[in-house]
Design a protein around this motif. Structure first.
Motif, PDB file in Angstrom:
ATOM      1  N   ILE A 201     -33.668 -25.352  38.313  1.00 20.46           N
ATOM      2  CA  ILE A 201     -32.696 -25.677  36.918  1.00 20.46           C
ATOM      3  C   ILE A 201     -33.211 -24.478  35.894  1.00 20.46           C
ATOM      4  CG2 ILE A 201     -32.834 -27.298  35.412  1.00 20.46           C
ATOM      5  CD1 ILE A 201     -33.312 -29.975  36.616  1.00 20.46           C
TER       6      ILE A 201
ATOM      7  N   TYR B 142     -29.570 -17.304  36.139  1.00 18.96           N
ATOM      8  CA  TYR B 142     -29.043 -18.161  36.920  1.00 18.96           C
ATOM      9  C   TYR B 142     -27.443 -17.085  38.493  1.00 18.96           C
ATOM     10  CZ  TYR B 142     -25.290 -21.598  38.169  1.00 18.96           C
ATOM     11  OH  TYR B 142     -24.210 -22.167  38.523  1.00 18.96           O
TER      12      TYR B 142
ATOM     13  N   GLU C 142     -27.638 -17.224  41.902  1.00 21.98           N
ATOM     14  CA  GLU C 142     -26.264 -18.336  42.517  1.00 21.98           C
ATOM     15  C   GLU C 142     -25.980 -18.750  44.077  1.00 21.98           C
ATOM     16  OE1 GLU C 142     -22.461 -18.085  39.883  1.00 21.98           O
ATOM     17  OE2 GLU C 142     -23.216 -16.249  39.578  1.00 21.98           O
TER      18      GLU C 142
ATOM     19  N   ASP D   2     -29.826 -25.849  45.861  1.00 19.02           N
ATOM     20  CA  ASP D   2     -29.380 -26.748  44.326  1.00 19.02           C
ATOM     21  C   ASP D   2     -30.314 -25.679  43.270  1.00 19.02           C
ATOM     22  OD1 ASP D   2     -29.144 -28.588  43.385  1.00 19.02           O
ATOM     23  OD2 ASP D   2     -31.121 -30.192  44.910  1.00 19.02           O
TER      24      ASP D   2
ATOM     25  N   HIS E 270     -28.890 -26.017  39.236  1.00 25.99           N
ATOM     26  CA  HIS E 270     -27.859 -25.967  38.370  1.00 25.99           C
ATOM     27  C   HIS E 270     -28.276 -25.229  36.658  1.00 25.99           C
ATOM     28  CE1 HIS E 270     -27.467 -29.840  40.487  1.00 25.99           C
ATOM     29  NE2 HIS E 270     -28.643 -28.746  41.030  1.00 25.99           N
TER      30      HIS E 270
ATOM     31  N   VAL F 133     -28.062 -25.645  33.132  1.00 29.57           N
ATOM     32  CA  VAL F 133     -28.456 -26.973  31.530  1.00 29.57           C
ATOM     33  C   VAL F 133     -28.721 -26.297  30.513  1.00 29.57           C
ATOM     34  CG1 VAL F 133     -28.922 -28.984  33.024  1.00 29.57           C
ATOM     35  CG2 VAL F 133     -30.525 -27.508  31.747  1.00 29.57           C
TER      36      VAL F 133
ATOM     37  N   ARG G  84     -26.157 -22.781  29.766  1.00 30.02           N
ATOM     38  CA  ARG G  84     -24.275 -23.388  30.281  1.00 30.02           C
ATOM     39  C   ARG G  84     -23.862 -23.060  29.435  1.00 30.02           C
ATOM     40  NH1 ARG G  84     -20.910 -27.462  30.502  1.00 30.02           N
ATOM     41  NH2 ARG G  84     -22.934 -28.528  28.694  1.00 30.02           N
TER      42      ARG G  84
ATOM     43  N   ASP H 130     -26.636 -32.779  28.607  1.00 30.70           N
ATOM     44  CA  ASP H 130     -26.925 -31.921  30.169  1.00 30.70           C
ATOM     45  C   ASP H 130     -28.416 -32.534  30.816  1.00 30.70           C
ATOM     46  OD1 ASP H 130     -24.395 -30.287  29.575  1.00 30.70           O
ATOM     47  OD2 ASP H 130     -24.653 -28.968  29.814  1.00 30.70           O
TER      48      ASP H 130
ATOM     49  N   VAL I  78     -28.353 -34.391  34.914  1.00 34.05           N
ATOM     50  CA  VAL I  78     -28.163 -33.301  36.095  1.00 34.05           C
ATOM     51  C   VAL I  78     -29.900 -33.865  36.500  1.00 34.05           C
ATOM     52  CG1 VAL I  78     -29.578 -31.097  36.773  1.00 34.05           C
ATOM     53  CG2 VAL I  78     -26.943 -31.057  35.445  1.00 34.05           C
TER      54      VAL I  78
ATOM     55  N   LEU J  82     -30.293 -35.238  40.708  1.00 32.87           N
ATOM     56  CA  LEU J  82     -31.516 -34.780  41.985  1.00 32.87           C
ATOM     57  C   LEU J  82     -32.061 -35.116  42.972  1.00 32.87           C
ATOM     58  CD1 LEU J  82     -33.044 -30.782  39.696  1.00 32.87           C
ATOM     59  CD2 LEU J  82     -31.074 -31.733  41.269  1.00 32.87           C
TER      60      LEU J  82
END
Length: 665
Positions: free
Chosen positions: A493, A629, A633, A638, A640, A642, A646, A657, A661, A665
């Protein structure tokens, strides 16, 4: 438990109803908690039950309507005890039975209507009504005057609705209200009531509506059925749509304290069993719905006056989440019951935690109004900025895991902290890394002003919760792609937040960000120009002004706070009013061109202006910090993003957010 708090856990009576402790859940608009037939939906039942389970002695529901003909309300905005009595009793009975299982009592708050103060998003096409043809609070409309037959009809529906509430298991009702400028209060205040019949003129006539309501309920439900009244002894109005600020000397345009005392005596004489006290009107909304710019316990002197005036119990809310203050108010006779509104949105277990000596684990309310009044005003939804589960207890319940995952969280702002907290509660193995030396992210600079003490409290709460949940936290540790890929994480995350936008002006050694000034990384001289009158700019301006600085706000748009939202009007209007009151200069429609030799050149529609300044602070927004991120990517399945990383928003959306998430998970 602190010995001084024990008086908060002694029983108290309202009429025939004994309450186990001195805490009530203050009524808050139940938008989203009713069904299309006027009953409570499952969200509403769960929401109120959760606060009873959390130890609150008296639950007072949010406003419910007694009729839907004279002042029509789009269903299902709020429950209505007379719209479909069978459905109301059916759903409410389930709720009251569950509440009673925890030893709590529950009152139904019943409204005669909003009149001139109906929030436009809830009004729809329905014409606003009032005692007289007077201006609507929000709209450029004149309200329609109620007829006597309509008043009599509403009074009768109060009796019907209270009877239905009694059948449904409610222990009493609270009338909404000779308070805040709602419809019954509009009858009581001479500014709003220009009638020449028996419902206008002298005080007794203006209170006749309120008198007939309590008499009708007692006739239908019995004299021992408790009827409380939400009551504001002072309106805090300077004029139509103009409120007074704390400490300001002004001529009261609404109900002054002398009449407030006299009215209280009459209302108790008429049969009301308790007064639930605050001050203000919709025209001075920051009193009834106090933002963080109001002091805590702001109603204490008014509640004390009511306690000295009448011989019925006094309830009092108003930022009363400090148990030391609450205990002192019970001890010195300021009030009999402490009402908690937003603090119980933030943490439904407030009372039980306090009783068990776990004060540090109580999640603080920020008085931000972002999740509650802001969303009610804009979307007809009640929620909470810091508690994503509020009003969604069943849908957003923690989901236990069968196969724990090792999860990396990059960033220790509110989004990263919330993600780590939720993952740990569910049974995952979160690991949090923060580049700075403290958890909290933007709560740290944002919490610097004295009036943002609860931002500081929330940052501290997250730190101690992660410690209590044994979440490994590593500070002063930036994370790169190589570390992520080498760590053997099942999920990642990214909560790396945002960075302030900056641009060159010339003398950039004296151009700073608000965060640097608020945290002490940069110091400023006596004369300061702040570029940007959004929330950060306005709050930083107030903070500097309190230090005696000469501050000028330069805003590119036509007014301060033009791009922030959904800010509750109580917050935005008070903040706007404080600027001229604190003698802060504001230049709007202003484009800042340069800053050199102590002069800020500003382009306005009237031409160029020069503002003198020792320093300039840029408050022109934030930019998502999401490089990590994008580096990951295509390498982490997995993954995310947030919070502000974001999309730059506010504390509420960062927390929401992260909760969404982390809970899936």
């Amino acid at each position: 438990m602190n010995e001084h708090w024990k008086n908060l856990f002694t029983p108290v009576q309202i009429g025939s109803c004994q309450i186990k402790n001195r805490f009530a859940m203050a009524p808050m608009g139940p938008l989203g908690l009713g069904d299309a037939e006027g009953g409570f939906n499952q969200r509403g039942i769960d929401y109120y039950t959760e606060r009873a389970k959390g130890g609150t002695g008296l639950i007072i529901t949010g406003v419910t309507f007694v009729e839907n003909e004279v002042e029509q309300h789009g269903m299902p905005n709020c429950p209505c005890s007379t719209y479909n009595p069978v459905q109301f009793v059916r759903t409410a009975r389930e709720m009251t039975e569950r509440i009673h299982a925890y030893g709590a009592k529950v009152f139904l708050q019943m409204s005669g209507g909003f009149g001139r103060v109906t929030i436009p998003t809830n009004l729809g096409e329905f014409p606003p009504v009032a005692p007289s043809p007077i201006p609507h609070r929000w709209l450029d409309k004149i309200c329609r005057e109620l007829t006597k037959d309509e008043i009599h009809y509403i009074v009768k529906k109060f009796g019907d609705g209270a009877y239905n509430a009694q059948r449904a298991g409610f222990d009493g009702v609270e009338i909404h209200a000779v308070h805040e400028g709602y419809l019954i209060d509009q009858f009581a205040i001479s500014l709003f009531n220009n009638r020449t019949d028996e419902y206008g003129g002298c005080l007794e006539n203006r209170l006749r509506f309120a008198r007939e309501i309590v008499e009708e309920i007692k006739k239908r439900c019995g004299k021992d059925f408790p009827v409380a009244l939400r009551y504001s002894p002072k309106s805090m109005m300077k004029d139509w749509r103009v409120g007074a600020l704390p400490g300001e000397e002004f001529q009261e345009a609404g109900r002054d304290l002398d009449e407030g005392v006299e009215a209280a005596k009459l209302l108790v004489q008429y049969g009301y069993d308790a007064l639930d006290v605050d001050v203000g009107t919709y025209d001075a909304w920051w009193w009834n719905h106090p933002p963080m710019y109001q002091e805590k316990g702001l109603y204490r002197k008014y509640a004390k006056l009511m306690k000295e005036t009448v011989n019925v119990p006094i309830l009092m809310a108003g930022r009363m989440d400090d148990p030391d203050m609450a205990s002192a108010c019970i001890a010195d006779g300021t009030c009999d019951i402490i009402s908690l509104g937003r603090p119980l949105l933030a943490d439904p277990d407030y009372v039980n935690k306090l009783r068990a000596g776990l004060r540090r684990t109580i999640r603080p309310c920020l008085s931000c109004h972002e999740g509650c009044m802001g969303r009610i005003q804009e979307y007809s939804l009640l929620n909470c900025a810091v508690n994503p589960q509020a009003c969604r207890e069943r849908d957003m319940a923690y989901r236990p895991v069968c196969r724990p995952k090792k999860v990396l969280i990059v960033g220790g702002g509110v989004a990263g902290c919330e993600a780590a907290r939720v993952l740990a509660i569910r049974g995952h193995e979160p690991h949090l890394f923060e580049a700075g030396d403290r958890l909290g992210g933007n709560l740290i600079p944002g919490g610097t002003p004295d009036f943002k003490e609860d931002d500081r409290a929330l940052a501290a709460w997250y730190a101690q919760e992660l410690e209590r949940l044994r979440v490994p936290v590593t500070l002063n540790h930036p994370v790169d792609k190589a570390q992520v890929l080498a760590g053997g994480y099942d999920a990642v995350i990214v909560a790396t937040g945002s960075t302030p936008k900056v641009f060159p002006l010339g003398d950039d050694a004296h151009v700073h960000t608000a965060a640097d000034v608020l945290t002490g990384k940069a110091t400023v001289g006596q004369r300061v120009v702040i570029v940007g009158a959004g929330l950060v700019g306005c709050e930083t301006t107030l903070w500097l002004r309190e230090q005696g600085k000469d501050v000028t706000l330069a805003e590119a748009l036509s007014k301060p706070l033009a791009v922030n939202g959904p800010l509750c009007h109580a917050n935005s209007e008070m903040l706007e009013a404080l600027l001229p009151y604190k003698k802060i200069s504001v230049v709007t429609n202003a484009s800042v061109r340069s800053f050199e030799n102590g002069r800020v050149l500003v382009q306005t529609p009237q031409g160029e202006q020069t503002l003198l300044a020792d320093d300039v602070i840029l408050c022109v927004g934030y930019r998502e910090q999401n490089d990590l991120y994008h580096q990951l990517e295509f390498d982490v399945a997995d993954l995310h993003l947030v919070g502000d990383a974001r999309k730059v928003a506010n504390i509420m959306y960062a927390i929401w957010d992260a909760f969404e998430v982390a809970n899936h998970l």
